[in-house]
Each structure stands twice: as C-alpha cells, then as structure tokens.
Write a protein that holds these residues in place. Structure first.
Motif, PDB file in Angstrom:
ATOM      1  N   HIS A  12       0.853  -1.180   0.000  1.00 29.91           N
ATOM      2  CA  HIS A  12       0.000   0.000   0.000  1.00 29.91           C
ATOM      3  C   HIS A  12       0.896   1.238   0.000  1.00 29.91           C
ATOM      4  N   ARG A  13       1.320   1.629  -1.183  1.00 26.76           N
ATOM      5  CA  ARG A  13       2.229   2.759  -1.299  1.00 26.76           C
ATOM      6  C   ARG A  13       1.528   4.088  -1.060  1.00 26.76           C
ATOM      7  N   ASP A  14       0.201   4.077  -1.042  1.00 23.11           N
ATOM      8  CA  ASP A  14      -0.523   5.315  -0.801  1.00 23.11           C
ATOM      9  C   ASP A  14      -0.816   5.527   0.682  1.00 23.11           C
ATOM     10  N   ARG A  15      -0.224   4.711   1.546  1.00 22.80           N
ATOM     11  CA  ARG A  15      -0.418   4.822   2.995  1.00 22.80           C
ATOM     12  C   ARG A  15       0.933   4.958   3.693  1.00 22.80           C
ATOM     13  N   ILE A  16       0.930   5.632   4.848  1.00 20.15           N
ATOM     14  CA  ILE A  16       2.119   5.773   5.688  1.00 20.15           C
ATOM     15  C   ILE A  16       1.843   5.043   6.991  1.00 20.15           C
ATOM     16  N   SER A  17       2.737   4.159   7.377  1.00 17.81           N
ATOM     17  CA  SER A  17       2.594   3.430   8.628  1.00 17.81           C
ATOM     18  C   SER A  17       3.306   4.188   9.738  1.00 17.81           C
ATOM     19  N   GLY A  18       2.547   4.648  10.716  1.00 18.12           N
ATOM     20  CA  GLY A  18       3.129   5.385  11.823  1.00 18.12           C
ATOM     21  C   GLY A  18       3.876   4.502  12.801  1.00 18.12           C
ATOM     22  N   SER A  19       3.687   3.192  12.705  1.00 16.59           N
ATOM     23  CA  SER A  19       4.343   2.282  13.645  1.00 16.59           C
ATOM     24  C   SER A  19       5.734   1.857  13.175  1.00 16.59           C
ATOM     25  N   GLU A  20       6.075   2.144  11.944  1.00 20.20           N
ATOM     26  CA  GLU A  20       7.387   1.790  11.401  1.00 20.20           C
ATOM     27  C   GLU A  20       8.286   3.019  11.423  1.00 20.20           C
ATOM     28  N   ASP A  21       9.289   3.000  12.311  1.00 16.43           N
ATOM     29  CA  ASP A  21      10.148   4.173  12.504  1.00 16.43           C
ATOM     30  C   ASP A  21      10.904   4.570  11.237  1.00 16.43           C
ATOM     31  N   TYR A  22      11.375   3.583  10.468  1.00 11.26           N
ATOM     32  CA  TYR A  22      12.141   3.931   9.274  1.00 11.26           C
ATOM     33  C   TYR A  22      11.259   4.579   8.217  1.00 11.26           C
ATOM     34  N   ILE A  23       9.988   4.223   8.147  1.00 13.59           N
ATOM     35  CA  ILE A  23       9.070   4.846   7.190  1.00 13.59           C
ATOM     36  C   ILE A  23       8.776   6.278   7.616  1.00 13.59           C
ATOM     37  N   VAL A  24       8.547   6.473   8.910  1.00 12.52           N
ATOM     38  CA  VAL A  24       8.285   7.815   9.433  1.00 12.52           C
ATOM     39  C   VAL A  24       9.503   8.715   9.210  1.00 12.52           C
ATOM     40  N   ALA A  25      10.698   8.198   9.494  1.00 11.39           N
ATOM     41  CA  ALA A  25      11.920   8.985   9.314  1.00 11.39           C
ATOM     42  C   ALA A  25      12.126   9.349   7.847  1.00 11.39           C
ATOM     43  N   HIS A  26      11.863   8.412   6.948  1.00  9.26           N
ATOM     44  CA  HIS A  26      12.017   8.673   5.520  1.00  9.26           C
ATOM     45  C   HIS A  26      11.015   9.730   5.054  1.00  9.26           C
ATOM     46  N   PHE A  27       9.765   9.602   5.482  1.00 11.02           N
ATOM     47  CA  PHE A  27       8.740  10.574   5.107  1.00 11.02           C
ATOM     48  C   PHE A  27       9.093  11.957   5.657  1.00 11.02           C
ATOM     49  N   HIS A  39       4.124  12.062  13.151  1.00  4.76           N
ATOM     50  CA  HIS A  39       3.184  11.335  14.003  1.00  4.76           C
ATOM     51  C   HIS A  39       1.950  12.180  14.309  1.00  4.76           C
ATOM     52  N   GLN A  40       2.150  13.477  14.553  1.00  7.47           N
ATOM     53  CA  GLN A  40       1.015  14.364  14.813  1.00  7.47           C
ATOM     54  C   GLN A  40       0.119  14.478  13.575  1.00  7.47           C
ATOM     55  N   LEU A  41       0.731  14.572  12.401  1.00  5.26           N
ATOM     56  CA  LEU A  41      -0.055  14.653  11.167  1.00  5.26           C
ATOM     57  C   LEU A  41      -0.832  13.366  10.923  1.00  5.26           C
ATOM     58  N   ILE A  42      -0.227  12.220  11.215  1.00  2.23           N
ATOM     59  CA  ILE A  42      -0.915  10.943  11.044  1.00  2.23           C
ATOM     60  C   ILE A  42      -2.110  10.865  11.982  1.00  2.23           C
ATOM     61  N   LYS A  43      -1.937  11.331  13.218  1.00  7.60           N
ATOM     62  CA  LYS A  43      -3.059  11.349  14.164  1.00  7.60           C
ATOM     63  C   LYS A  43      -4.188  12.237  13.660  1.00  7.60           C
ATOM     64  N   ARG A  44      -3.823  13.379  13.077  1.00  8.53           N
ATOM     65  CA  ARG A  44      -4.835  14.340  12.656  1.00  8.53           C
ATOM     66  C   ARG A  44      -5.495  13.987  11.322  1.00  8.53           C
ATOM     67  N   TYR A  45      -4.700  13.563  10.330  1.00  2.00           N
ATOM     68  CA  TYR A  45      -5.218  13.374   8.977  1.00  2.00           C
ATOM     69  C   TYR A  45      -5.347  11.921   8.538  1.00  2.00           C
ATOM     70  N   GLY A  46      -4.844  10.979   9.323  1.00  4.49           N
ATOM     71  CA  GLY A  46      -4.883   9.583   8.918  1.00  4.49           C
ATOM     72  C   GLY A  46      -3.620   9.200   8.163  1.00  4.49           C
ATOM     73  N   SER A  47      -3.625   8.042   7.549  1.00  4.33           N
ATOM     74  CA  SER A  47      -2.408   7.527   6.928  1.00  4.33           C
ATOM     75  C   SER A  47      -2.348   7.724   5.412  1.00  4.33           C
TER      76      SER A  47
END
Length: 94
Positions: A12-27, A39-47
């Motif tokens: 699912h390339r159109d989603r960001i996983s907030g639980s994966e640190d390397y994905i969050v760091a890359h984004f 993480h704040q944006l994921i909480k507010r707007y979803g993945s």
C-alpha cells in the motif's frame, strides 16, 4: 503453478505506517519536517500519503520565516501564536 507474490502481499504505497520508525523517518526527511510532526499529522489526517504530503507542505510553509505573515485588524503582522499555530509542535489548532 506458482503464486503471484504481488497478489498475496499487496503493498500500500498510498499509505504511511506510523508504527514503522524507518518509514516515518524517511517521510520526514522527504518533506522537511520532524518525525514527531509526522506522528502528529498521522493522528490528525490519517495515513493517506497524499493528504499527509499536502499537510506537511502547509506545515512547512506556515513555519517559514521568509513567508509574509497576514496583517491583523490592528495592522500588526500575525505571528505563529496569533495565526492559530500551536507553539509546541507547529501544527494548526482548530
């Protein structure tokens, strides 16, 4: 007959996983924000990646100092706090 890996394990390339640190760091690196802000944006707007990229761009522009601030009714320039920006994490308060 071999199984098609793309059908068994769809990505699912159109989603960001907030639980994966390397994905969050890359984004965060891609969009010029911190992982905590991601993480704040994921909480507010979803993945949804498209929504997150737009929100990150808006966040970056609101934090830039070279962008002219709008004038208030008193004729003074609006700052981060008067423009509805939370001083702790740079996100808009609504």
């Amino acid at each position: 007959m071999t199984a098609d890996a793309a059908k068994l394990y769809p990505r699912h390339r159109d989603r960001i996983s907030g639980s994966e640190d390397y994905i969050v760091a890359h984004f965060a690196r891609q969009n010029g924000i911190t992982p905590a802000q991601v993480h704040q944006l994921i909480k507010r707007y979803g993945s949804n990646r498209a929504k997150l990229v737009a929100a990150a761009k808006e966040l970056r522009t609101s934090l830039r100092s070279d962008v002219p601030k709008p004038l208030l009714g008193s004729g003074r320039r609006a700052g981060r706090l008067s423009a509805g920006i939370d001083a702790r994490n740079g996100l808009e308060t609504r």
